[in-house]
Design a protein around this motif. Structure first.
Motif, PDB file in Angstrom:
ATOM      1  N   LEU A 316       2.473  -2.070   1.827  1.00 28.37           N
ATOM      2  CA  LEU A 316       3.253  -2.533   0.690  1.00 28.37           C
ATOM      3  C   LEU A 316       2.701  -3.873   0.211  1.00 28.37           C
ATOM      4  CD1 LEU A 316       6.921  -1.587   1.661  1.00 28.37           C
ATOM      5  CD2 LEU A 316       5.243  -0.282   0.338  1.00 28.37           C
ATOM      6  N   ILE A 317       2.867  -4.102  -1.069  1.00 27.90           N
ATOM      7  CA  ILE A 317       2.295  -5.294  -1.699  1.00 27.90           C
ATOM      8  C   ILE A 317       3.431  -6.204  -2.162  1.00 27.90           C
ATOM      9  CG2 ILE A 317       0.799  -6.141  -3.530  1.00 27.90           C
ATOM     10  CD1 ILE A 317      -0.627  -4.390  -1.409  1.00 27.90           C
ATOM     11  N   ASP A 318       3.523  -7.348  -1.549  1.00 28.46           N
ATOM     12  CA  ASP A 318       4.505  -8.357  -1.938  1.00 28.46           C
ATOM     13  C   ASP A 318       3.808  -9.349  -2.860  1.00 28.46           C
ATOM     14  OD1 ASP A 318       6.451 -10.298  -2.168  1.00 28.46           O
ATOM     15  OD2 ASP A 318       6.268 -11.009  -0.100  1.00 28.46           O
ATOM     16  N   ALA A 319       3.859  -9.034  -4.171  1.00 29.49           N
ATOM     17  CA  ALA A 319       3.124  -9.872  -5.123  1.00 29.49           C
ATOM     18  C   ALA A 319       3.715 -11.271  -5.203  1.00 29.49           C
ATOM     19  CB  ALA A 319       3.128  -9.212  -6.507  1.00 29.49           C
ATOM     20  N   GLU A 320       5.028 -11.370  -5.148  1.00 32.13           N
ATOM     21  CA  GLU A 320       5.675 -12.671  -5.272  1.00 32.13           C
ATOM     22  C   GLU A 320       5.327 -13.570  -4.091  1.00 32.13           C
ATOM     23  OE1 GLU A 320      10.173 -14.572  -5.832  1.00 32.13           O
ATOM     24  OE2 GLU A 320       9.846 -12.413  -5.974  1.00 32.13           O
ATOM     25  N   GLY A 321       5.378 -13.002  -2.876  1.00 33.47           N
ATOM     26  CA  GLY A 321       5.026 -13.774  -1.687  1.00 33.47           C
ATOM     27  C   GLY A 321       3.554 -13.764  -1.375  1.00 33.47           C
ATOM     28  N   GLU A 322       2.777 -13.025  -2.168  1.00 35.57           N
ATOM     29  CA  GLU A 322       1.330 -12.881  -1.991  1.00 35.57           C
ATOM     30  C   GLU A 322       0.981 -12.462  -0.565  1.00 35.57           C
ATOM     31  OE1 GLU A 322      -0.644 -16.394  -3.468  1.00 35.57           O
ATOM     32  OE2 GLU A 322      -0.459 -15.662  -5.537  1.00 35.57           O
ATOM     33  N   ARG A 323       1.624 -11.346  -0.164  1.00 39.71           N
ATOM     34  CA  ARG A 323       1.367 -10.802   1.174  1.00 39.71           C
ATOM     35  C   ARG A 323       1.102  -9.306   1.067  1.00 39.71           C
ATOM     36  NH1 ARG A 323       5.802 -11.978   5.467  1.00 39.71           N
ATOM     37  NH2 ARG A 323       7.168 -11.134   3.838  1.00 39.71           N
ATOM     38  N   VAL A 324       0.272  -8.829   1.991  1.00 41.66           N
ATOM     39  CA  VAL A 324       0.049  -7.397   2.171  1.00 41.66           C
ATOM     40  C   VAL A 324       0.716  -7.008   3.478  1.00 41.66           C
ATOM     41  CG1 VAL A 324      -1.665  -5.577   2.457  1.00 41.66           C
ATOM     42  CG2 VAL A 324      -2.125  -7.483   0.898  1.00 41.66           C
ATOM     43  N   LEU A 325       1.660  -6.091   3.404  1.00 37.73           N
ATOM     44  CA  LEU A 325       2.504  -5.755   4.555  1.00 37.73           C
ATOM     45  C   LEU A 325       2.135  -4.375   5.076  1.00 37.73           C
ATOM     46  CD1 LEU A 325       5.834  -6.981   2.929  1.00 37.73           C
ATOM     47  CD2 LEU A 325       4.413  -8.242   4.557  1.00 37.73           C
ATOM     48  N   HIS A 326       1.506  -4.344   6.236  1.00 39.11           N
ATOM     49  CA  HIS A 326       1.086  -3.081   6.835  1.00 39.11           C
ATOM     50  C   HIS A 326       2.204  -2.558   7.738  1.00 39.11           C
ATOM     51  CE1 HIS A 326      -2.756  -4.984   5.747  1.00 39.11           C
ATOM     52  NE2 HIS A 326      -3.197  -3.751   5.607  1.00 39.11           N
ATOM     53  N   GLY A 327       2.590  -1.314   7.512  1.00 36.53           N
ATOM     54  CA  GLY A 327       3.673  -0.743   8.303  1.00 36.53           C
ATOM     55  C   GLY A 327       3.604   0.769   8.325  1.00 36.53           C
ATOM     56  N   GLY A 328       4.760   1.402   8.473  1.00 33.64           N
ATOM     57  CA  GLY A 328       4.780   2.859   8.615  1.00 33.64           C
ATOM     58  C   GLY A 328       5.896   3.527   7.843  1.00 33.64           C
ATOM     59  N   HIS A 329       6.203   3.017   6.649  1.00 34.46           N
ATOM     60  CA  HIS A 329       7.314   3.575   5.882  1.00 34.46           C
ATOM     61  C   HIS A 329       7.070   4.997   5.396  1.00 34.46           C
ATOM     62  CE1 HIS A 329       9.398  -0.021   6.330  1.00 34.46           C
ATOM     63  NE2 HIS A 329       9.356  -0.535   5.101  1.00 34.46           N
ATOM     64  N   PHE A 330       5.856   5.483   5.522  1.00 34.04           N
ATOM     65  CA  PHE A 330       5.546   6.872   5.182  1.00 34.04           C
ATOM     66  C   PHE A 330       6.149   7.855   6.174  1.00 34.04           C
ATOM     67  CE2 PHE A 330       1.963   4.809   7.387  1.00 34.04           C
ATOM     68  CZ  PHE A 330       2.115   5.424   8.631  1.00 34.04           C
ATOM     69  N   TYR A 331       6.672   7.371   7.294  1.00 35.39           N
ATOM     70  CA  TYR A 331       7.195   8.256   8.336  1.00 35.39           C
ATOM     71  C   TYR A 331       8.504   8.872   7.861  1.00 35.39           C
ATOM     72  CZ  TYR A 331       8.331  10.001  12.988  1.00 35.39           C
ATOM     73  OH  TYR A 331       8.614  10.816  14.053  1.00 35.39           O
ATOM     74  N   GLY A 332       8.571  10.197   7.843  1.00 37.66           N
ATOM     75  CA  GLY A 332       9.714  10.899   7.250  1.00 37.66           C
ATOM     76  C   GLY A 332      10.760  11.347   8.241  1.00 37.66           C
ATOM     77  N   GLY A 333      11.007  10.545   9.271  1.00 39.15           N
ATOM     78  CA  GLY A 333      11.939  10.961  10.324  1.00 39.15           C
ATOM     79  C   GLY A 333      13.362  11.175   9.853  1.00 39.15           C
ATOM     80  N   HIS A 334      13.824  10.357   8.913  1.00 37.97           N
ATOM     81  CA  HIS A 334      15.201  10.521   8.451  1.00 37.97           C
ATOM     82  C   HIS A 334      15.375  11.812   7.660  1.00 37.97           C
ATOM     83  CE1 HIS A 334      15.431   6.282   9.592  1.00 37.97           C
ATOM     84  NE2 HIS A 334      16.737   6.456   9.628  1.00 37.97           N
ATOM     85  N   ILE A 335      14.388  12.155   6.851  1.00 33.04           N
ATOM     86  CA  ILE A 335      14.458  13.429   6.130  1.00 33.04           C
ATOM     87  C   ILE A 335      14.344  14.593   7.109  1.00 33.04           C
ATOM     88  CG2 ILE A 335      13.322  14.896   4.423  1.00 33.04           C
ATOM     89  CD1 ILE A 335      14.865  12.579   3.195  1.00 33.04           C
ATOM     90  N   ALA A 336      13.490  14.459   8.109  1.00 31.86           N
ATOM     91  CA  ALA A 336      13.365  15.522   9.112  1.00 31.86           C
ATOM     92  C   ALA A 336      14.703  15.760   9.809  1.00 31.86           C
ATOM     93  CB  ALA A 336      12.288  15.147  10.130  1.00 31.86           C
TER      94      ALA A 336
END
Length: 516
Positions: A316-336
């Motif tokens: 994810l790109i935090d333009a205001e804070g000028e940060r690149v946030l690496h994570g795993g929000h693509f994980y679809g466990g709640h939908i599963a």
């Protein structure tokens, strides 16, 4: 009369908005408010500045997944997004339906509109244009493990935005570039983060989940109405749904189902058959079975709508804070989890209706109705078999639905050189749930035929004393389904009823939806 608009401006949407867009009952409008446009473009501009400063960003200046240690030469960075959707073009299986595809486009647009995916406003406009012109990517349904998102199916969306692969447009299959040109659009040129932003998310599973939730809600309501009809047809005891009785076990959804049955049956009236104190479970416990679905819907709505209104790509790109946030929000466990839960609740309702039909066709349990609910009289009764075969088909559909309830979410596989070593299986769970709904809806429309037949035959024995709402519902069924007095093939009527069901011809009980 113009269709209502669904505005995409980063604000939360309810799943009904996705369903309406999917069914062509609403149109999408992308906000052009200057503050919204600036917020979206700020992410893309920040990514551009990082590249200019030789920043290292996953998926932009590196390879994907396990290839994140591979540095991309600056001269090739612009080509990387094209390679991402190209090598993911390996989907298989049946194509998503037009309805499902519209839902996918709407869900992905809503996620990117959150403004933290590092994409340009021009990309959102192109995505919104696909919805507006009904240019539908041909998306194979199989090939996603639900993390890192729905990569393979969403690659077909990314490719179409860029004028590649096939689409459905104006009732025809054609190359994407041809369809775009027909409405005056040029293929989009992906900026460095945009291929990843489109593909690395949960749009397919979430879109299917929105559609599944809506169908399950309708199925539970109509199963309740069918149950009321079957209580009358079998001369059951309407006092099983007493308000004081259900106050002692206060599951709200279960209480709602019991209240609907009380209203349908006007159970404050004396029953004709007071000597039978207790009906069999498929009638007496109907609120307890359907109530599980009814009580699950609000919780499942919360899971689905949280996912719908989330940014779920990486990074994810935090333009205001000028940060690149690496994570795993693509994980679809709640939908599963939502889909594994929903398909189990729905299959149990199908099983309930299957048991009710077994009672109605059996002279040992149907309290005076003809065997197999045959309407034939006199000597012709000997060669007529009524609903014998329909009951067999309902049993087959129910068994298959129950078999499909094995949870998909527990079958995680390690993929992609163990980079994706724990995955959600959310898209498979959603597809399973839709299959269970297909089968359960077949059971439900068969029960509409059976309820109409049983009530018609009961009326031959004595006048029916129906509530106005049940009487009106029966009149609608009688207009659609003639009484079966002589054996006839029922497949065409089943399909017509399925079409009516899926067009929401019946919407029993008009109170606020279960997930409100």
């Amino acid at each position: 009369m113009p269709l209502p608009e669904i505005l995409f401006d980063g604000q939360p949407l309810r799943l009904e908005a996705v369903v309406a867009l999917a069914r062509g009952q609403a149109v999408a409008r992308l906000s052009d408010a200057p503050t919204f446009v600036r917020r979206i473009d700020a992410g893309a501009e920040f990514v551009a500045r990082l590249l200019a400063e030789d920043g290292v960003v996953y998926g932009i200046t590196t390879g994907y997944g396990d290839s994140c240690t591979v540095s991309i030469p600056p001269a090739l960075v612009e080509q990387l997004p094209t390679h991402l959707y190209t090598y993911h073009g390996c989907g298989a299986g049946a194509l998503l339906t037009p309805e499902q595809t519209r839902a996918v486009l709407a869900v992905r647009l809503q996620s990117l509109a959150q403004g933290v995916s590092g994409v340009s406003y021009a990309l959102l406009k192109q995505l919104a244009a696909l919805l507006a012109h009904d240019i539908l990517p041909q998306i194979p349904s199989e090939g996603s493990v639900g993390a890192s998102g729905d990569l393979t199916p969403l690659s077909y969306v990314a490719a179409v935005l860029c004028g590649e692969r096939q689409v459905w447009f104006r009732g025809e299959s054609m190359p994407a570039a041809q369809a775009l040109a027909a409405v005056g659009l040029q293929p989009h040129k992906l900026r460095p983060k945009e291929g990843l932003a489109i593909m690395n998310g949960t749009a397919v599973m979430t879109a299917l989940a929105c559609l599944a939730w809506d169908r399950a809600d309708q199925l539970g309501r109509l199963a309740t109405r069918c149950t009321a009809a079957n209580v009358v047809a079998s001369q059951g005891n309407a006092h099983h749904f007493d308000e004081t009785l259900f106050a002692a076990k206060p599951h709200p959804g279960q209480q709602r189902v019991a209240a609907r049955l009380r209203a349908d049956l006007a159970s404050d009236r004396p029953t004709r058959n007071e000597q039978r104190l207790q009906d069999r479970y498929s009638l007496r416990c109907a609120p307890h079975v359907i109530g599980v679905l009814e009580d699950s819907l609000p919780w499942l709505r919360q899971l689905i709508e949280n996912e719908l209104n989330s940014a779920n790509d990486n990074p994810l790109i935090d333009a205001e804070g000028e940060r690149v946030l690496h994570g795993g929000h693509f994980y679809g466990g709640h939908i599963a989890m939502a889909m594994d839960t929903l398909k189990t609740a729905v299959a149990n309702v199908a099983d309930l209706l299957d048991r009710q039909l077994a009672l109605l066709v059996d002279t040992r349990f149907n309290h005076g109705l003809p065997s197999n609910l045959s309407g034939a009289l006199g000597e012709r009764a000997a060669i007529n078999h009524g609903l014998k075969a329909l009951q067999i088909s309902v049993s087959a559909w129910t068994a298959e639905a129950l078999k499909q309830t094995m949870p998909a979410s527990v079958f995680s596989r390690s993929t992609e050189c163990h980079n994706q070593d724990k995955v959600s299986m959310g898209t498979i769970a959603a597809r399973d749930c839709l299959r269970v709904l297909d089968l359960s809806e077949q059971v439900l429309v068969a029960m509409l035929i059976a309820a109409r037949q049983a009530l018609g035959l009961r009326e031959r024995l004595a006048p029916l004393n129906l509530t106005p709402v049940l009487s009106q519902w029966l009149a609608d069924l009688c207009a659609r389904i003639p009484l079966i007095e002589e054996d006839r093939a029922l497949d065409r009527e089943l399909q017509q009823l399925l079409q009516a069901l899926r067009a929401q011809a019946w919407n029993p009980y008009g109170e606020a939806d279960a997930g409100a």
